[in-house]
Enzyme design. Structure first.
Site, PDB file in Angstrom:
ATOM      1  N   LEU A  26       0.618  -1.620   0.095  1.00  0.00           N
ATOM      2  CA  LEU A  26      -0.144   0.105  -0.120  1.00  0.00           C
ATOM      3  C   LEU A  26       0.745   1.364   0.161  1.00  0.00           C
ATOM      4  CD1 LEU A  26      -2.006  -1.212   2.843  1.00  0.00           C
ATOM      5  CD2 LEU A  26      -2.758  -1.089   0.254  1.00  0.00           C
ATOM      6  N   GLY A  27       1.847   1.176   0.824  1.00  0.00           N
ATOM      7  CA  GLY A  27       2.993   2.214   0.525  1.00  0.00           C
ATOM      8  C   GLY A  27       4.619   2.088   1.373  1.00  0.00           C
ATOM      9  N   GLY A  32      10.586   1.077   5.853  1.00  0.00           N
ATOM     10  CA  GLY A  32       9.354  -0.381   5.860  1.00  0.00           C
ATOM     11  C   GLY A  32       8.387  -0.171   4.396  1.00  0.00           C
ATOM     12  N   VAL A  34       4.350  -1.126   4.319  1.00  0.00           N
ATOM     13  CA  VAL A  34       3.002  -0.476   4.215  1.00  0.00           C
ATOM     14  C   VAL A  34       1.883  -1.426   3.148  1.00  0.00           C
ATOM     15  CG1 VAL A  34       0.478   0.341   5.184  1.00  0.00           C
ATOM     16  CG2 VAL A  34       2.695   1.140   5.524  1.00  0.00           C
ATOM     17  N   LYS A  49       2.108  -2.478   8.531  1.00  0.00           N
ATOM     18  CA  LYS A  49       3.478  -1.691   9.002  1.00  0.00           C
ATOM     19  C   LYS A  49       4.310  -2.487   9.160  1.00  0.00           C
ATOM     20  CE  LYS A  49       3.446   2.457   9.637  1.00  0.00           C
ATOM     21  NZ  LYS A  49       3.485   4.373   9.802  1.00  0.00           N
ATOM     22  N   ASP A 143       3.215  16.140  14.506  1.00  0.00           N
ATOM     23  CA  ASP A 143       3.732  16.207  13.477  1.00  0.00           C
ATOM     24  C   ASP A 143       3.022  15.732  12.400  1.00  0.00           C
ATOM     25  OD1 ASP A 143       5.659  15.607  11.476  1.00  0.00           O
ATOM     26  OD2 ASP A 143       5.246  13.904  10.148  1.00  0.00           O
TER      27      ASP A 143
END
Length: 444
Positions: A26-27, A32, A34, A49, A143
């Site tokens: 997914l990303g 690392g 996801v 994740k 953040d």
């Protein structure tokens, strides 16, 4: 190209992590990937994740992993991405997260432009509800930016990415944070000054930047030259379009106050007439905790024997405030700060082992006439006598969290009942098993 993608899908299909079957990526991030995952038992979908330990080896990972993972369990809110489980192998940390399918709020604004003030206020209300909840738990994001605000299938926001880019510096004697973190355009002036700052106030600033972008479609402070950007941020006073309503303009101005002392607080935001327009408060899932049995293993880090999850019968529990502690953006300072709010939740420390604590607590409450149900590191305590209104006297959950081998925290959570009886129970337990002085107890 199509053939290559098909081969990659075939290679990914069938990869297992315990009971989860991993799917497409997914990303990707600095530490690392996801991946999409499906629970083969329940059929539910998640996002996993996957963090490479070797990439964070220089961050003293092995020491920080001793923090308490159960803190993550506290973050149960409809506008915060939920952590369901953490599985660790020798080389990877795998965080099983809630799957959010609507994409980033950032992408929505880039594609469609600014939101209407009505829609933007609704998003902002959800954002503040989520951040207010975090702050009430002593957790500060540090953040916050549009990229970390996701949208679910219904268009509701989900705050995510509490950070895994560095380890936080410890609080200093002044009680303030001293780690400069966050994305430049969203960072508060006091953070840039590196003189220590209040995590709640800096989060409010970042929320103000997000509100500005939502309503105008552009950043309040922006420049290719970082030095110039920082000057603009420290000066404050961004250009606020006149076509915004007076309430919206005032809210932005008060949130982007460069002085953290005079900057509006969460309480002030929620009290404003502009914020309260069509406001429907979000209800945290905390109240369900006493009614729904939660398998503690689902919130522990289990050391798998292999990447496939074929571990021993007795998985190692890794104590970790760490998944939060690993983050330079997520801070727990308020978790042990005294709050004069109510007596629904009380925490105190003890030097006894978790096993001894549970045994002593069970003995003490039994002597006081309470019935006890025991599950894992949790006791459910009830006083069945009814008061004049016909209500059950008291229902309390006692849970033990390990901070380090020689220090545990006992948390008492009242579901309902007589406050006087609850206080008597607390004082008895503090006397029998606690080490906190009256000034050190944490009341929420």
């Amino acid at each position: 190209m199509v053939r290559r993608q098909e081969e990659e899908k075939k290679a990914e299909k069938g990869m297992r992590l315990g009971k989860y079957e991993l799917g497409r990526t997914l990303g990707e991030g600095n530490f690392g990937k996801v991946k999409f995952a499906k629970d083969t038992v329940s059929g539910h979908s998640f996002a996993v994740k996957i963090i490479d330990k070797s990439r964070i080896a220089d961050l003293n990972f092995s020491l920080q992993i001793k923090r308490e993972i159960r803190t993550l369990k506290m973050l149960k809110h409809p506008h915060i991405v939920r952590l369901h489980e953490v599985l660790a192998s020798k080389t990877k940390i795998n965080m099983v997260m809630e799957l959010v399918t609507g994409g980033e709020l950032f992408d929505r604004i880039v594609s469609n432009g600014k939101l209407t003030e009505t829609d933007g206020r609704k998003m902002f209300q959800q954002l503040i509800d989520g951040i207010s909840y975090c702050h009430s738990k002593g957790v500060f994001h540090r953040d916050l930016k549009l990229e970390n605000v996701l949208l679910d299938a219904k268009g509701h926001i989900k705050i995510t990415d509490f950070g895994l880019s560095a380890l936080p510096q410890h609080f200093r004697d002044d009680g303030l944070l001293h780690t400069t973190c966050g994305s430049p355009n969203y960072v508060a002036p006091e953070v840039l000054a590196n003189r220590g700052y209040d995590g709640a106030a800096s989060d409010i600033w970042s929320c103000g930047v997000i509100l500005y972008v939502i309503l105008t479609g552009c950043l309040p402070f922006d420049d290719r030259n970082l030095a110039v950007l920082y000057q603009k941020i420290c000066k404050g006073d961004p250009p606020i379009p006149r076509w915004l309503s007076p309430g919206a303009r005032t809210m932005i101005k008060r949130m982007l106050d460069p002085n953290p002392v005079t900057r509006i607080t969460v309480v002030g935001i929620k009290a404003s007439e502009w914020f309260k327009l069509e406001y429907i408060p979000s209800i945290p899932d905390d109240d369900d905790e006493e009614e729904v049995d939660t398998d503690d293993d689902a919130f522990s880090i289990q050391e798998l024997g292999s990447e496939e999850g074929k571990g021993s019968d007795s998985p190692t529990i890794i104590n970790a405030f760490q998944l939060i502690g690993m983050s330079s953006f997520l801070d727990l300072s308020g978790f042990f700060e005294q709050e004069n709010v109510s007596e629904r939740r009380i925490r105190f420390t003890s030097n006894s082992s978790a096993k001894d604590l549970l045994e002593k607590i069970e003995t003490a409450v039994t002597e006081m006439g309470f019935s006890v149900q025991k599950k894992h590191a949790k006791l459910r305590v009830k006083q069945e006598e009814r008061n004049q209104k016909g209500q059950v006297g008291l229902s309390v959950t006692a849970e033990v969290f390990e901070i380090k081998p020689s220090l545990n925290v006992v948390e008492l959570r009242k579901s309902y009942g007589d406050s006087c009886l609850y206080r008597q129970l607390y004082e008895r337990l503090l006397k029998d098993v606690g080490t906190s002085s009256p000034e050190q107890e944490i009341v929420t």
